[in-house]
Design an enzyme around this catalytic site. Structure first.
Site, mmCIF file in Angstrom:
data_model
loop_
_atom_site.group_PDB
_atom_site.id
_atom_site.type_symbol
_atom_site.label_atom_id
_atom_site.label_comp_id
_atom_site.label_asym_id
_atom_site.label_seq_id
_atom_site.Cartn_x
_atom_site.Cartn_y
_atom_site.Cartn_z
ATOM 1 N N GLU A 37 0.799 -1.229 0.000
ATOM 2 C CA GLU A 37 0.000 0.000 0.000
ATOM 3 C C GLU A 37 0.828 1.273 0.000
ATOM 4 O O GLU A 37 0.272 2.373 -0.003
ATOM 5 C CB GLU A 37 -0.938 0.001 1.221
ATOM 6 N N THR A 66 0.030 1.176 10.615
ATOM 7 C CA THR A 66 0.167 0.944 9.171
ATOM 8 C C THR A 66 0.360 2.264 8.424
ATOM 9 O O THR A 66 0.669 2.263 7.236
ATOM 10 C CB THR A 66 -1.076 0.229 8.605
ATOM 11 N N GLY A 92 -6.454 -0.158 15.706
ATOM 12 C CA GLY A 92 -6.818 -1.167 16.691
ATOM 13 C C GLY A 92 -8.224 -1.035 17.230
ATOM 14 O O GLY A 92 -8.599 -1.721 18.184
ATOM 15 N N ALA A 93 -9.041 -0.160 16.632
ATOM 16 C CA ALA A 93 -10.370 0.116 17.183
ATOM 17 C C ALA A 93 -11.379 -1.005 16.939
ATOM 18 O O ALA A 93 -12.518 -0.908 17.393
ATOM 19 C CB ALA A 93 -10.911 1.433 16.620
ATOM 20 N N GLU A 94 -10.997 -2.063 16.224
ATOM 21 C CA GLU A 94 -11.873 -3.238 16.125
ATOM 22 C C GLU A 94 -11.720 -4.125 17.357
ATOM 23 O O GLU A 94 -12.487 -5.066 17.548
ATOM 24 C CB GLU A 94 -11.533 -4.060 14.872
ATOM 25 N N ASN A 138 -13.354 4.903 13.966
ATOM 26 C CA ASN A 138 -14.618 4.378 14.475
ATOM 27 C C ASN A 138 -14.561 4.108 15.973
ATOM 28 O O ASN A 138 -13.507 4.148 16.610
ATOM 29 C CB ASN A 138 -14.963 3.080 13.755
ATOM 30 N N ASP A 167 -19.110 1.699 11.580
ATOM 31 C CA ASP A 167 -17.691 1.701 11.235
ATOM 32 C C ASP A 167 -17.380 2.785 10.198
ATOM 33 O O ASP A 167 -16.540 2.612 9.327
ATOM 34 C CB ASP A 167 -17.240 0.328 10.699
ATOM 35 N N CYS A 213 -11.363 -16.173 11.117
ATOM 36 C CA CYS A 213 -10.571 -16.575 9.950
ATOM 37 C C CYS A 213 -10.869 -15.797 8.678
ATOM 38 O O CYS A 213 -10.001 -15.674 7.808
ATOM 39 C CB CYS A 213 -10.779 -18.066 9.654
ATOM 40 N N HIS A 229 -8.584 -15.323 5.291
ATOM 41 C CA HIS A 229 -8.773 -16.461 4.390
ATOM 42 C C HIS A 229 -10.031 -16.375 3.541
ATOM 43 O O HIS A 229 -10.321 -17.302 2.777
ATOM 44 C CB HIS A 229 -8.768 -17.764 5.196
#
Length: 701
Positions: free
Chosen positions: A84, A180, A196-198, A274, A319, A626, A630
């Site tokens: 990115e 990031t 990290g807000a999730e 968020n 979000d 996952c 994935h």
């Protein structure tokens, strides 16, 4: 000087630039040089200038010459996750980051690699990186290169050698924070946020001394526990907009991407993310605006003190971050020139604010939006559709846009020649519903949203197509407040943009192209097949009178039927650099390991032995733990292992050795033992076996 040393190669690169006709090596990057970038063609910061317009005054590549643009050189990248970053070029050396926070330096003219740096991030950190182990670039200052690493470190490197000068941990390493984004540097202060807000996070942005790494100031974006006091008067006031014990999970509001600095007003603008969790019912029961979530906040970059804010989504519950790229420009507004800050965040509205006061000047839909009808310019607040607030109605609902947003992190650009902003738009939607209860897991998503219970709504008459719908490059006129033109991508997916004085807009796509468009009409003028999807933004620089265009290629999967041709990465991750008359070709032969294809696969699952209950339980666990890497429905792209094809699918002990015991931790697949209940790994295995058998029977891959 040792022959072949990093210093020798770098000095040779600088000499080659000088002999090729470029200006002599300049002084170190400092405030004066960054300010001067507004008036010259240097690309010494990820957004090129403090204003983050990503506009270059270079014009040798233009509609008349674009047909001569060809590949000058390329560099294979040794990571096969998302790429990115936007490169920067300082005195003939190109610096770029890759996935896993690695940094590489190249001779910008020849492509010779000068040095690389690996911060050796613990691969287990990938487990808490919400959206891949990516990095968006570096900053330069006074002979050093600055990197925000995935594990929360801010690292200063010697620009000549790549050796570490200092490193500081900017986050609580015990919490699920990641970095990031690109560091910004203003008058010797390195400014960095985090994500990290999730999970479990309280947002903040911090400034460090560029020379020593000493912390200078920190601004928290949401109030903490009132019993512990508030760091600023503004946070005391913000606390009145929250309910319940919001601080238990931090509240969210991480600053993981967008920032810009205005040299005229002297203000730093940050975009705030968020809430934690997403669902306001659990985060702040009883409602409230929840400041400063989903806000653009103006700070004094010298002190970190609050100046003003504008909240794009009060009481956000979908979000809808405001962390998307920010941009400062002078544009006509209602017949007169105004200095403005602009943003097109996830929620689908294009905002234009006065850069000095934060006054809302305009807010218009740039993509399909149904969570709100409009934004009231008098109050500055959205006029919401009541049914969209599933947290209040208690009923599932489909909302546009979904968590992916109408515009996410992908860089946009602005041309003062055309007066247009060029942004990648994605049309999408998602189902939202309340979880019965919020069960907190320290290393898994804590959203409070039950998307599965809303899926049946897609089967009802008049329902929109599920999930991703389409994407396109859009030219938006912020003065006329409307779209000027659009160019469909063909294949869904967003990619960053670059605007130039040659009246061109460059952007990649997920079909595996780098393309150039007429900046005034949107007509596609040129493209080059890159053998890889592109999500990053291109940039351009000049050496010896030649204009170069560079872009990082590599994302999840490969385009179409493209096979792996890179010996270093399964998704053909590369740095691609073009110039007029470039005639370098990419390899075409498929890269094989021990004679075997790495991209052609055959489904060969074992027979399903699990019960219906085990498969259903496994489906829920797979979706929670996952699917982010994935793929939904156990269908992955070509750069991340597709579990339906895993050899461990035929060997449950081998499966558990990977999932539970961390047998592949060094490759980025950390142990999930702490996140799994007893037997949960097996239920996920039964679900994947079930999906593989269904797809085999249906002839799907």
């Amino acid at each position: 000087m040792r022959k072949g040393s990093r210093r020798a190669r770098l000095m040779a690169a600088l000499c080659s630039v000088w002999l090729a006709g470029a200006a002599p090596v300049q002084t170190a990057v400092n405030d004066a040089r960054l300010r001067a970038a507004d008036r010259n063609a240097e690309w010494i910061a990820a957004g090129r200038t403090y204003s983050e317009q990503r506009y270059s005054p270079l014009a040798r590549v233009n509609p008349q010459s674009i047909g001569q643009l060809g590949l000058a050189w390329y560099g294979d990248l040794d990571t096969e996750r998302g790429q990115e970053a936007t490169p920067i070029v300082v005195d003939g050396v190109l610096y770029v980051t890759t996935a896993w926070s690695m940094v590489k330096a190249f001779d910008a003219r020849t492509g010779e690699k000068l040095w690389d740096y690996d911060p050796k991030v613990d691969k287990a950190v990938g487990q808490i990186a919400c959206c891949d182990v990516v990095n968006r670039g570096v900053a330069a200052w006074n002979g050093r290169i600055y990197l925000g690493a995935l594990d929360g470190r801010l690292i200063a490197l010697d620009a000549k050698t790549g050796r570490e000068a200092w490193s500081v941990q900017t986050t609580d390493a015990a919490k699920p924070y990641t970095i990031t984004g690109v560091p910004r540097i203003i008058r010797g202060k390195v400014i960095i946020g985090n994500g990290g807000a999730e999970y479990d996070a309280r947002g903040f942005v911090t400034a460090y001394d560029a020379e020593s790494g000493k912390q200078l100031w920190r601004f928290y974006t949401v109030p903490g526990d009132p019993a512990k006091g508030f760091e600023t008067p503004e946070l005391r006031k913000a606390a009145a907009t929250w309910k319940g014990q919001w601080w238990a999970l931090g509240g969210g509001g991480t600053v993981w991407d967008g920032m810009a600095y205005d040299t005229e007003s002297g203000l730093l603008y940050i975009g705030v993310g968020n809430g934690t969790p997403w669902n306001q019912k659990f985060r702040s029961p009883g409602g409230g605006d929840n400041l400063f979530l989903s806000s653009i906040v103006a700070l004094d970059p010298d002190t970190g003190r609050y100046r003003w804010h504008y909240q794009t989504t009060p009481g956000e519950t979908w979000d809808y971050t405001a962390t998307q790229p920010l941009m400062v420009a002078t544009v006509p507004v209602a017949g007169r020139l105004r200095r403005v800050v602009m943003q097109a965040p996830k929620n689908g509205f294009f905002y234009v604010l006065d850069a000095r006061s934060g006054k809302l000047l305009s807010a218009d839909k740039f993509a399909p939006v149904d969570w709100a009808d409009r934004v009231d310019l008098k109050t500055g607040r959205p006029v919401e559709r009541a049914a969209a607030r599933y947290d209040l109605t208690g009923k599932p609902v489909i909302v546009s846009p979904g968590p992916l947003g109408a515009h996410n992190w992908h860089p946009w650009s602005y041309s003062p020649r055309t007066g247009l902003v060029y942004l990648p738009v994605t049309e999408n939607n998602a189902g939202y519903d309340n979880m019965a209860e919020l069960v907190v897991n320290a290393r898994a998503y804590n959203t409070g949203v039950n998307a599965a219970s809303a899926m049946s709504l897609y089967n009802q008459p008049g329902a929109p197509p599920r999930g991703p719908v389409k994407s396109y490059l859009q030219a938006w006129d912020p003065s006329a407040r409307k779209e000027a033109w659009r160019a469909d991508n063909g294949v869904y997916g967003a990619s960053g943009t670059l605007a130039t004085a040659g009246d061109l807009v460059f952007s990649g796509n997920h079909a595996g192209e780098l393309a150039a468009y007429d900046a005034r009409t949107g007509r596609k003028l040129w493209s080059h097949f890159t053998q890889a999807k592109i999500v990053a933004a291109p940039m351009t620089y000049e050496i010896g009178g030649e204009q170069y265009v560079a872009v990082l290629a590599g994302a999840r999967g490969l385009p179409g039927d493209q096979v792996r041709t890179s010996p270093a990465s399964a998704n053909n991750s590369r740095l691609l650099v073009y110039k007029l008359g470039g005639a370098t070709g990419l390899p075409t032969a498929e890269f094989r390991t021990n004679g075997a294809s790495t991209t052609q696969r055959t489904l060969n699952p074992p027979l399903l032995t699990g019960t219906n209950e085990q498969v259903i339980d496994g489906q829920a666990s797979y979706a929670r733990l996952c699917s982010g890497c994935h793929g939904a429905g156990a269908v992955a792209d070509k750069s991340i292992p597709d579990l339906r094809y895993s050899t461990s699918l035929n060997n449950l002990p081998a499966w558990n050795a990977i999932v539970v015991d961390g047998a592949r931790a060094e490759k980025g697949m950390a142990s999930f033992k702490s996140l799994l209940a007893p037997g949960e790994s097996e239920t996920i295995w039964h679900y994947v076996v079930s999906q593989a058998n269904k797809d085999k029977a249906a002839g799907r891959s």
